[in-house]
Motif scaffolding. Structure first.
Motif, PDB file in Angstrom:
ATOM      1  N   LYS A 280       0.834  -1.203   0.000  1.00 49.90           N
ATOM      2  CA  LYS A 280       0.000   0.000   0.000  1.00 49.90           C
ATOM      3  C   LYS A 280       0.868   1.252   0.000  1.00 49.90           C
ATOM      4  CE  LYS A 280      -2.264   1.233   3.730  1.00 49.90           C
ATOM      5  NZ  LYS A 280      -3.257   1.250   4.837  1.00 49.90           N
ATOM      6  N   GLN A 282       0.128   5.328   0.731  1.00 52.22           N
ATOM      7  CA  GLN A 282      -0.811   6.370   1.145  1.00 52.22           C
ATOM      8  C   GLN A 282      -0.167   7.708   0.815  1.00 52.22           C
ATOM      9  OE1 GLN A 282      -3.554   5.082   2.620  1.00 52.22           O
ATOM     10  NE2 GLN A 282      -4.722   6.885   3.238  1.00 52.22           N
ATOM     11  N   ASP A 284      -0.890  11.709   0.564  1.00 53.80           N
ATOM     12  CA  ASP A 284      -1.827  12.789   0.904  1.00 53.80           C
ATOM     13  C   ASP A 284      -3.226  12.236   1.157  1.00 53.80           C
ATOM     14  OD1 ASP A 284       0.140  14.717   0.750  1.00 53.80           O
ATOM     15  OD2 ASP A 284      -0.195  15.081  -1.378  1.00 53.80           O
ATOM     16  N   ASN A 285      -3.260  11.160   1.964  1.00 54.57           N
ATOM     17  CA  ASN A 285      -4.505  10.524   2.421  1.00 54.57           C
ATOM     18  C   ASN A 285      -5.280   9.804   1.319  1.00 54.57           C
ATOM     19  OD1 ASN A 285      -4.163  11.427   5.124  1.00 54.57           O
ATOM     20  ND2 ASN A 285      -4.917  13.452   4.523  1.00 54.57           N
ATOM     21  N   LYS A 286      -4.655   9.595   0.163  1.00 58.65           N
ATOM     22  CA  LYS A 286      -5.279   8.809  -0.896  1.00 58.65           C
ATOM     23  C   LYS A 286      -4.571   7.459  -0.984  1.00 58.65           C
ATOM     24  CE  LYS A 286      -7.204  12.327  -3.959  1.00 58.65           C
ATOM     25  NZ  LYS A 286      -7.264  12.829  -5.366  1.00 58.65           N
ATOM     26  N   PRO A 287      -5.319   6.343  -1.011  1.00 58.53           N
ATOM     27  CA  PRO A 287      -4.688   5.016  -1.018  1.00 58.53           C
ATOM     28  C   PRO A 287      -4.357   4.537  -2.432  1.00 58.53           C
ATOM     29  CG  PRO A 287      -7.057   4.774  -0.783  1.00 58.53           C
ATOM     30  CD  PRO A 287      -6.787   6.259  -0.857  1.00 58.53           C
ATOM     31  N   TYR A 288      -3.181   3.975  -2.595  1.00 57.76           N
ATOM     32  CA  TYR A 288      -2.758   3.358  -3.837  1.00 57.76           C
ATOM     33  C   TYR A 288      -2.224   1.959  -3.506  1.00 57.76           C
ATOM     34  CZ  TYR A 288      -2.817   8.176  -5.577  1.00 57.76           C
ATOM     35  OH  TYR A 288      -3.184   9.456  -5.910  1.00 57.76           O
ATOM     36  N   LEU A 356      -5.334   1.863  -8.239  1.00 59.30           N
ATOM     37  CA  LEU A 356      -5.425   3.284  -7.939  1.00 59.30           C
ATOM     38  C   LEU A 356      -6.819   3.617  -7.423  1.00 59.30           C
ATOM     39  CD1 LEU A 356      -3.713   4.587 -11.202  1.00 59.30           C
ATOM     40  CD2 LEU A 356      -2.642   4.171  -8.995  1.00 59.30           C
ATOM     41  N   PRO A 357      -6.987   4.799  -6.826  1.00 64.72           N
ATOM     42  CA  PRO A 357      -8.333   5.176  -6.355  1.00 64.72           C
ATOM     43  C   PRO A 357      -9.378   5.181  -7.470  1.00 64.72           C
ATOM     44  CG  PRO A 357      -6.673   6.624  -5.410  1.00 64.72           C
ATOM     45  CD  PRO A 357      -5.971   5.788  -6.427  1.00 64.72           C
ATOM     46  N   ASP A 358      -8.937   5.438  -8.696  1.00 68.41           N
ATOM     47  CA  ASP A 358      -9.879   5.533  -9.813  1.00 68.41           C
ATOM     48  C   ASP A 358      -9.873   4.293 -10.706  1.00 68.41           C
ATOM     49  OD1 ASP A 358     -10.563   8.230  -9.119  1.00 68.41           O
ATOM     50  OD2 ASP A 358      -8.651   8.842  -9.985  1.00 68.41           O
ATOM     51  N   THR A 402      -6.680  12.557 -14.203  1.00 69.13           N
ATOM     52  CA  THR A 402      -6.040  12.963 -12.947  1.00 69.13           C
ATOM     53  C   THR A 402      -4.594  13.361 -13.168  1.00 69.13           C
ATOM     54  OG1 THR A 402      -7.491  11.512 -11.666  1.00 69.13           O
ATOM     55  CG2 THR A 402      -5.446  12.224 -10.612  1.00 69.13           C
ATOM     56  N   TRP A 406      -2.896  17.083 -12.596  1.00 66.97           N
ATOM     57  CA  TRP A 406      -1.705  17.362 -11.776  1.00 66.97           C
ATOM     58  C   TRP A 406      -0.696  18.212 -12.557  1.00 66.97           C
ATOM     59  CZ3 TRP A 406      -0.620  11.746  -9.649  1.00 66.97           C
ATOM     60  CH2 TRP A 406      -1.506  11.477  -8.598  1.00 66.97           C
TER      61      TRP A 406
END
Length: 487
Positions: A280, A282, A284-288, A356-358, A402, A406
């Protein structure tokens, strides 16, 4: 009768003592030969230059002193500045050698060894002063080498722990030490390494913090019939944390990052496999994650790899300029490296998967040569006809948007730009949508709802993309102007 027993006992003790003293002298001479072999092995490595070495042999103990310089070619590209002298990094060490056959007798250890070697590193006054800030009176590194009678041995390495704090700056650091054990065979034809660093943490007031936990490494290699070291290796990191509060804030945490490698031998050919995994991430509080990549190299000509390795080491130990070294490597590849290409090698990324989150990214690719001969190197068309390659990927549309957002925010965003992030995201979304539609119309990608994909294949001079045959430049029909020119 008692007198005879006493005399016999004294005689036996004298004989044993004489035998031990004689054995110590013999072990000392044999240990000197072994230390010479180990020195030659160290000097043969491309990483160091041996500036000087002295060996003083005594009856029960000996001393070796040497100075090593880091080969400048390993940092020349990073530190060399025109008109400025290149920095020199040197290290002096003293090895205290206790001769066998029982060199650890004073420690009540009766295990027989040819010799036991304790290494003492001697640093420059400035370096020693700097290290003392962290380690105090402790030795920054401790190395003990127990040498067997077959020149095999066990080396124990230890870097002690420390805690450091600066009251004015607010910098704190805690190092939990490092331990490593290296088992080696005679002439270093087999090596087993196990190392562990339990952790390091650091904190700078108002700037951020850093830490890692349980970094370990393992290696189990032996020399194969082709001369290449074969076997397994691994590196594992339980956790990494990085928290930056100054400038551009960043908060990152990695969990269970690992590498596992395997080099095997089949006849005179070498196969290699490397696997990278991450449980895992993490950010900036987004999980990958989880994430995995598996890469392989197969059917590589072992004797050629061994020869190239030896020749590269020889070149690295010569004082060559950057251009001279580059020219020498190119010449070496052309004159000695051809068997790597003529024996049907294959390289592949068997899988690359990231959640990824998406959505998830999936990618795989491989390339190989079949039937290549040395003459093909000067015939691009023939070379392409010998290639066998493929690649395919799947990526969610949202991931593309995304990444593009960025990049746009970094280039055009910020408080001084006068453009809000929402407006930038809308413009980027429109741009990405237009590009996706254009690529789909040209059949360069496939669109299946929110999933984008593509696959390509090159085999026997034929290139296909998403199942559609694409003519290569030399297979294109001649234009009218070209035809007229020929006539």
């Amino acid at each position: 009768m008692k007198r005879k027993v006493i005399i016999a006992s004294i005689g036996a003790a004298v004989a044993l003592g004489g035998a031990y003293v004689g054995g110590t002298w013999y072990a000392g001479r044999a240990a000197q030969d072994t230390m010479q072999k180990q020195h030659e092995w160290l000097a043969s490595l491309p990483y160091f230059i041996v500036k000087n070495r002295e060996y003083h042999r005594g009856w029960f103990t000996s001393t070796e002193t040497a100075t090593l310089q880091v080969n400048p070619d390993y940092y020349r590209f990073f530190l060399e500045r025109e008109g400025e002298p290149l920095p020199v990094f040197e290290l002096k060490y003293v090895q205290h050698i206790t001769h066998g056959p029982l060199p650890l007798l004073t420690q009540f250890n009766l295990h027989p060894y040819k010799a036991v070697v304790d290494t003492e590193f001697q640093f420059s006054p400035d370096t020693q002063k700097f290290l003392s800030r962290f380690f105090g009176e402790q030795k920054p590194i401790q190395v003990e080498n127990r040498i067997g009678f077959s020149d095999d041995g066990v080396m124990n390495i230890k870097v002690p722990s420390f805690e450091y704090e600066e009251a004015i700056s607010g910098v704190k650091a805690k190092w939990q030490g490092l331990t490593a054990t290296l088992d080696y065979g005679g002439d270093f034809n087999s090596i087993k390494l196990n190392a562990l660093a339990p952790g390091l943490s650091g904190d700078a007031k108002d700037k951020g913090s850093f830490s890692f936990k349980n970094l370990s490494a393992a290696l189990d290699h032996k020399r194969g019939t082709t001369g290449i070291m074969i076997g397994s290796s691994s590196v594992q990191l339980e956790q990494l944390n990085l928290n930056l509060s100054e400038g551009q804030p960043l908060k990152l945490q990695l969990d269970k990052l690992a590498y596992n490698g395997l080099i095997s031998e089949k006849g005179e050919f070498i196969d290699g496999l490397a696997r990278f995994t991450l449980d895992k991430l993490q950010l900036d509080n987004k999980p990958y994650g989880p994430a995995e990549m598996v890469a392989t190299a197969s059917h590589l000509h072992g004797p050629t790899l061994a020869k190239l390795s030896d020749e590269l080491t020889r070149l690295q130990k010569q004082k060559l300029t950057r251009d001279q070294f580059t020219d020498a490597v190119v010449k070496l590849a052309k004159t000695e490296g051809m068997p790597l290409l003529t024996n049907d090698p294959r390289l592949a990324i068997q899988s690359f998967n990231v959640k990824l989150p998406d959505g998830a990214i999936r990618f795989s690719a491989e390339v190989g040569l079949k039937g290549f001969v040395a003459a093909d190197i000067d015939k691009p068309v023939d070379l392409v006809n010998k290639l066998d390659a493929r690649a395919d990927f799947n990526v969610p549309r949202k991931v593309i948007e995304t990444v593009a957002s960025w990049q746009a925010r970094n280039m055009f965003g910020g408080s001084d730009s006068g453009i809000s992030n929402d407006d930038l995201d809308y413009l980027v979304g429109q741009f990405v949508e237009g590009q996706i539609n254009r690529l789909a119309e040209q059949k360069l990608i496939r669109v299946d709802g929110d999933l984008l994909s593509a696959d390509a294949r090159l085999s026997q001079g034929t290139f296909t993309l998403n199942g559609n045959k694409v003519p290569l430049p030399w297979n294109q029909p001649a234009t009218t102007d070209e035809t007229a020119a020929e006539h």
